[in-house]
Design an enzyme around this catalytic site. Structure first.
Site, PDB file in Angstrom:
ATOM      1  N   ASP A 384      49.213  42.861  42.067  1.00 32.53           N
ATOM      2  CA  ASP A 384      48.297  42.326  41.071  1.00 32.53           C
ATOM      3  C   ASP A 384      49.077  41.618  39.964  1.00 32.53           C
ATOM      4  O   ASP A 384      50.283  41.821  39.790  1.00 32.53           O
ATOM      5  CB  ASP A 384      47.454  43.459  40.483  1.00 32.53           C
ATOM      6  CG  ASP A 384      46.093  42.997  40.005  1.00 32.53           C
ATOM      7  OD1 ASP A 384      45.909  41.779  39.812  1.00 32.53           O
ATOM      8  OD2 ASP A 384      45.208  43.849  39.835  1.00 32.53           O
ATOM      9  N   GLU A 387      50.907  36.465  38.055  1.00 31.78           N
ATOM     10  CA  GLU A 387      51.117  35.224  37.281  1.00 31.78           C
ATOM     11  C   GLU A 387      52.347  35.288  36.366  1.00 31.78           C
ATOM     12  O   GLU A 387      53.046  34.281  36.270  1.00 31.78           O
ATOM     13  CB  GLU A 387      49.889  34.899  36.420  1.00 31.78           C
ATOM     14  CG  GLU A 387      48.594  34.783  37.157  1.00 31.78           C
ATOM     15  CD  GLU A 387      47.929  36.130  37.391  1.00 31.78           C
ATOM     16  OE1 GLU A 387      48.050  37.010  36.531  1.00 31.78           O
ATOM     17  OE2 GLU A 387      47.316  36.294  38.444  1.00 31.78           O
ATOM     18  N   ASP A 457      39.831  37.627  39.301  1.00 30.50           N
ATOM     19  CA  ASP A 457      38.735  38.460  38.792  1.00 30.50           C
ATOM     20  C   ASP A 457      37.488  37.622  38.516  1.00 30.50           C
ATOM     21  O   ASP A 457      37.017  37.513  37.368  1.00 30.50           O
ATOM     22  CB  ASP A 457      39.175  39.180  37.522  1.00 30.50           C
ATOM     23  CG  ASP A 457      40.340  40.124  37.765  1.00 30.50           C
ATOM     24  OD1 ASP A 457      40.587  40.480  38.932  1.00 30.50           O
ATOM     25  OD2 ASP A 457      41.011  40.509  36.795  1.00 30.50           O
TER      26      ASP A 457
END
Length: 762
Positions: A384, A387, A457
């Protein structure tokens, strides 16, 4: 006036002649100096060209993080005419204007493909480097695609102005491909502004020592994707199980809760192959990403993993790229100066990301991950925030040092280097399990690291749902084939306070989203606020449950088709999700079509993305005839039809002249061998299909442990030829049966097969 004109002409000739003297032919192309700018053109292959520009007096020596292709010797010719230098390979022409520095690309016939703008390069000095900008000129009506995964709901990216900087839900790759059959990769890792307007198309990067880009000529969408894979790496094959159904939730709070989900799926006899353990299994936020299970809520993690496996299911476990201040990792990484000093998720926890650009940091990260998690027998990763998340943002954060320079200079490549570390180290640890990585961000070349992106998300919203289709297609067109999205959307929003999984609109949205997910590379349920397991929506005999079960079953029936398509992705640089323009480039109606696509070569999918829809207009491209997947009704291409869409129907059409292998009814992907497959032939044109099989996991396929069987349908003679089996692997079916069904023409015929060619007329 005549004298001035002649003088001007002479001066132009003299300038052109002088400029031409600053041109040097090299073994791979040409070097030149134009207006105090060094220009290098290098052939990497006959159809891949690298262009480099940097200010005179500077040294430009750079090893790409994305590009792994080594330039190969290319035969080309060079000629000059005044100020024009022309290079020609056996695929393309490249010209350099020594007055303006413009580089242009053309086909061998001279048809223009792409041209830079005259004087189109700009270097704006900063403290240590430059802001680098290069402008190009595109045809006014030329569609372009790519730029990663953008949530703008558009397939064609003309007329856009996008700051390419990685974010949750936004995957930024400075690459586009054109309907004219070329691609352009701007090889820069800093935040980059892409802008397209009637005057120009440009990339402008915040940090660079020079402009560095690659022109790829593929003569079509598939060709460009293949060139991008050749340039940045091929996508390895995932294990068979991962193409089944995957269940997740934010989050399973105890090992008992996780195991109960697996047990209930098995008790209901609804197929499942993977379950995902999301965050906070490590405890409090200050212990963020400790890479070990909390002993209170997960007291016996090894038993949990073994129990998951006993149910023939596989376990993903989440890991983040940052660490809370109470973790052992934080202390050691900080002591060794391997953290980047800015705030990451979660808020107010003091978490910091590690420096994945540093090989020592990647080694240390895997050492913790392996000892704490992978050694338990975990099967796959949920990486997760790759980035990564960046909160309380300050401009000075981007000047933080990394192993490869300021964070700003390499920001967009963070996910590439992070995923690289996990893939590379797991491959060194074992070849018994293929690396499986689900991750939220990507950069060019990441496909070579066994990763699949999800779209972040996203909200539980009909418009957001629709936007996922072009988002996934554009990512695929950048050369990254593996993508999926949270079924139903991550943030349930108003639905969470209004009935949750029993809310009729949420049930409809989730079910329509699940139908779409059947036809994506991974099929995965996930979200917060509302648990998404199938039994949350009702039980057997209730419509929403039964429809969801129907489409999960459909996914498993398609596994031989999906796995064989996956092999084409790995072997031949193929794609799962294909915009219609890739298969029907002569049909102008599909150039901007962002709500339909091909899944593999045979299936046209038109997801239902409108609330309450009972009918849907579907465009069937010209150049093929089409067969309704559900009814068998036949249609000619090049027209729109109205398809009824009750809740249990997703519009799917099979291209006439297709062969679909149909898998057995199973509870998990490897429950039954494919020794009794149904082979569905959709007539109307000649057809071919290659069935791929191997051990279903491990990397032995890289050493040739696999088999291929070619099927060929001859429409004129109504004959199916099953070719000689090529290859061998342990456990391969020797004697087997194929039940051949010509769709719409009777019950079919069963034929025995022992690996030798068979012909059957039907």
């Amino acid at each position: 006036m005549k004298t001035i004109t002649l003088l001007t002409a002479f001066m132009l000739f003299a300038v052109g002649f002088t400029m031409a003297q600053d041109v040097e032919k090299t073994p791979s192309g040409v070097k030149a100096v134009v207006n105090d700018i060094s220009v290098e053109i290098r052939f990497y292959s006959p159809s891949i060209v690298r262009v480099i520009k940097y200010p005179v007096g500077r040294v430009y020596a750079r090893s790409s993080l994305s590009v792994i292709m080594e330039p190969r010797p290319v035969s080309f010719t060079m000629s000059t005419s005044g100020w024009r230098v022309l290079l020609q390979s056996d695929s393309i022409q490249v010209s350099l204007d020594t007055r303006t520095g413009r580089v242009a690309f053309a086909s061998l016939s001279g048809a223009s493909l792409l041209t830079e703008k005259d004087y189109g390069i700009q270097f704006s000095p900063t403290d240590s480097s430059f802001i680098v900008r290069q402008a190009f000129l595109l045809d006014k009506k030329e569609p372009i695609y790519g730029l990663g995964q953008q949530q703008n709901g558009r397939l064609n990216q003309r007329g856009q102005r996008i700051r390419l900087a990685q974010e949750n839900m936004k995957i930024c790759i400075p690459f586009f491909q054109s309907l004219k059959g070329y691609g352009l990769f701007w090889d820069n890792y800093s935040p980059t502004l892409f802008s397209d307007n009637p005057q120009e198309t440009a990339f402008e990067s915040e940090v660079g020592q020079g402009a560095d880009y690659y022109f790829l000529y593929g003569a079509g969408g598939d060709g460009v994707v293949a060139q991008m894979r050749e340039l940045t790496g091929q996508a390895p094959l995932m294990p068979l199980w991962v193409y089944g159904f995957l269940q997740s939730r934010e989050r399973y709070k105890t090992q008992f809760e996780l195991m109960e989900v697996v047990r209930r799926y098995r008790a209901l006899q609804v197929p499942i192959d993977g379950i995902i353990q999301d965050w906070q299994y490590w405890g409090q936020d200050s212990n963020w990403n400790a890479m070990q299970f909390d002993p209170i809520r997960f007291p016996k993690p090894k038993l949990m993993v073994d129990s998951v496996h006993a149910y023939h299911t596989h376990l993903f476990v989440v890991a983040w790229p940052d660490f809370g201040p109470l973790t052992r990792q934080y202390s050691e990484f900080d002591a060794k100066h391997l953290l980047i000093n800015f705030d990451s998720w979660p808020p107010n926890a003091g978490a910091r990301p590690y420096d994945p650009y540093n090989p020592l940091a990647r080694d240390l990260y895997w050492d913790y991950l392996n000892k704490g998690i992978f050694s338990l027998g975990v099967d796959a990763w949920w990486l997760d925030s790759s980035e990564p998340d960046h909160i309380d943002v300050k401009d000075s954060d981007f000047e933080q040092p990394t192993y490869l320079g300021s964070y700003r200079s390499v920001q967009n490549a963070f996910p590439l280097m992070h995923i690289n570390g996990i893939y590379t180290h797991q491959r060194k640890t074992t070849s018994a399990k293929r690396v499986v990585i689900l991750t939220r961000s990507a950069f060019a070349g990441q496909q070579r690291f066994g990763s699949c992106n999800w779209s972040g998300d996203v909200r539980s919203d009909w418009n957001v749902f629709r936007a996922q289709i072009p988002a996934g297609l554009n990512l695929s067109l950048t050369g990254i084939p593996y993508w999926n999205t949270d079924i139903g959307g991550f943030f349930a929003g108003r639905f969470a306070q209004d009935g949750g999984a029993k809310n009729p609109e949420f049930q409809e949205l989730y079910t329509r989203w699940m139908q779409f997910a059947v036809f994506t590379p991974f099929m995965r349920s996930h979200g917060t606020d509302i648990p998404r397991e199938i039994y949350q929506f009702g039980g057997p005999g209730q419509p929403i449950f039964d429809i969801q079960e129907k489409f999960i079953d459909l996914r498993y029936s398609l596994l031989p088709y999906i796995y064989s398509t996956a092999w084409q992705v790995t072997k031949n640089s193929g794609s799962f999700m294909r915009p219609l323009l890739s298969d029907f480039p002569s049909d102008t109606s599909v150039f901007n079509m962002d709500n339909e696509y091909m899944f593999g070569r045979s299936l046209l999918v038109s997801p239902v993305t409108e609330k309450g829809s009972s009918m849907q207009r579907v465009y069937l491209p010209s150049g093929a005839n089409w067969i309704d997947f559900w009814t068998g009704e036949q249609f000619t291409g090049g027209r729109r039809i109205i398809k009824g869409t009750p809740m249990d129907i997703l519009p799917v059409f099979v291209r006439a002249g297709s062969i679909l292998p149909w898998g057995p009814e199973v509870q998990y992907a490897t429950e039954k061998k494919w020794d009794d497959l149904e082979i569905r032939v959709y007539p109307g044109a000649d057809a071919t299909f290659t069935l791929y099989e191997d051990e279903n996991d491990s990397y032995n396929y890289e050493s040739g442990a696999y088999s291929e069987i070619d099927f060929q349908w001859n429409e004129a003679s109504h004959t199916l030829t099953v070719g000689d089996r090529r290859g061998h692997f342990p456990g391969m079916p020797g004697e087997r049966k194929f039940k051949v069904v010509i769709m719409g023409r009777g019950p079919g015929k069963e034929i025995p097969y022992n690996g030798k060619m068979k012909k059957v007329q039907l």
